[in-house]
Design an enzyme around this catalytic site. Sequence first.
Site, PDB file in Angstrom:
ATOM      1  N   HIS A 150       0.827  -1.222   0.000  1.00  0.00           N
ATOM      2  CA  HIS A 150       0.000   0.000   0.000  1.00  0.00           C
ATOM      3  C   HIS A 150       0.859   1.268   0.000  1.00  0.00           C
ATOM      4  CE1 HIS A 150      -3.373  -2.667   1.107  1.00  0.00           C
ATOM      5  NE2 HIS A 150      -2.488  -3.228   1.912  1.00  0.00           N
ATOM      6  N   SER A 158      15.725  20.846 -15.706  1.00  0.00           N
ATOM      7  CA  SER A 158      14.569  21.697 -15.964  1.00  0.00           C
ATOM      8  C   SER A 158      15.041  22.950 -16.685  1.00  0.00           C
ATOM      9  CB  SER A 158      13.899  22.069 -14.640  1.00  0.00           C
ATOM     10  OG  SER A 158      13.167  23.263 -14.784  1.00  0.00           O
ATOM     11  N   LYS A 188      16.986  20.972 -10.630  1.00  0.00           N
ATOM     12  CA  LYS A 188      16.247  19.739 -10.909  1.00  0.00           C
ATOM     13  C   LYS A 188      17.045  18.677 -11.660  1.00  0.00           C
ATOM     14  CE  LYS A 188      12.002  19.563 -11.002  1.00  0.00           C
ATOM     15  NZ  LYS A 188      10.986  18.855 -10.263  1.00  0.00           N
ATOM     16  N   GLU A 226       9.919   7.965 -16.591  1.00  0.00           N
ATOM     17  CA  GLU A 226       8.551   8.415 -16.890  1.00  0.00           C
ATOM     18  C   GLU A 226       8.137   7.977 -18.285  1.00  0.00           C
ATOM     19  OE1 GLU A 226       8.926  12.285 -13.955  1.00  0.00           O
ATOM     20  OE2 GLU A 226       9.213  12.515 -16.094  1.00  0.00           O
TER      21      GLU A 226
END
Length: 471
Positions: A163, A284, A290, A297
């Site tokens: 979970h 970024s 970043k 992804e």
Amino acid sequence: MKRKVGAVSIWGGRFTQGMDEAFERFNSSLSLDRRLILEDIEGSMAYAEALEKAGVLSPRELRRILEGLGEIRSRAQQDLNFLAEAKDEDVHSFVEAQLVETIGEAGLKLHTGRSRNDQVAVDTRLFLKKAIGQVQQGLKALMGELLNQARRHTDVVIPGYTHLRKAQPILLAHYLLAYFEMFSRDRERFEDCFRRTDCMPLGAGALAGNAFAVDREALRRKLDFARMTANSLDAVSDRDYLVDFVSAGSLTLVHLSRLAEDLIFFSTPECGWVELSDQVTTGSSLMPQKKNPDSLELLRGKSGRIIGNLTRLLVLLKGLPLTYNKDLQEDKEALFDTLDTLLDCLQVAQVVVGTLKIDAEAARRTLEGDFMAATDLADYLVRKGMPFREAHQLVGRIVLECEGRRIRLSELPLSRYRQFSPLFADDLVETLSVRHSLEARSVPGGTAPARVAEALSRAEQSLGLKNSSER
Ligand code: ARG
């Protein structure tokens, strides 16, 4: 414009008008199925030999055809762009037209008894057999990297989750081997798909079979298929092998997507014990600090394409009457896109996994707190005679108290434990250790270090890597 093979149209006889230009573009599949040209030539060479044995071609005609096809093959191997300008309907008509242009008259006989319906089936099956081999290589390489990481970090312990909440400590190697299992099953599925693809359809003709008594068994051997199709109607309309492939591919991508999701999470500063290499991350354009996990992804996102392709194929086949229908031409894009996406994903995943940096100390820190030894505490009471349900309740109350006091299980004094139950004694400290928690789970398939070491050696052997004792 009518489709011509040299001076002769491949089906123009009963037509008096040319094709509408928009329809001609609509009908053409050459921009996609040009990828089948080598398989098309291979199938045509075998078929020409079969025609010669059946007495349809003279030995001289056969020789000319083989020479012509060989020439077209070298041109294709040098530069696939030689198809770029072609206006033919598909790769099959293209090759036939080229053949007639190259060798003249004899080329007009090659299509005797054959249909593009059995031709496209044999081309696609030949192509897919090779494609599956490439996918298997890709899977194997990725699995090798999982094992390398496991071997490099046999002592690293990480939190296991259910979970998405910390549940019990596990070995990193155990975690990596879980994905090894998934990809092993994927390999089996692709093997299975290979077996069903490995079936020779030539000789089915348009649908009813070949009327020139070509030796199908010889064709099967020549084209290196394990079996031949048993029913001509099925042979020209079956695309199950493509569904098998894209279905196996979908599940592989689902596995990659889950791995990607895990690694995105593990590499957040909040977990912090995995670092992705610069090679597979991006910055970024606005925020200088970043380092984004774009590779992961995209791996997660690409699954949508393949699952889409699977849906596309299933819907394409559903409700199609026997036998061949032009709808089936739409299968190509799903096949090629799945293959290309799959190979790209496997390659990128291999780099991502191979270049992961693991911070064992950060992993250890994430094991502190969060009551991950609670199960071990309950098991401790069980070993001293308390029924499990009772032990579960009691440890629940201990956790509640520690939570209230903002302390860890190890910080609660033994005297307080003994108020909960007199079964608690000095050996409690040992029970709360991570090592104890791991070692207790020593069933086959469990996370105990000895078990994981065995599993790792087995995995290495199954992949043909060195086994641990040889290192
Ligand atoms: N380009 C076609 C396909 O991919 C080849 C078979 C065409 N057959 C036909 N009867 N029109 O399906």
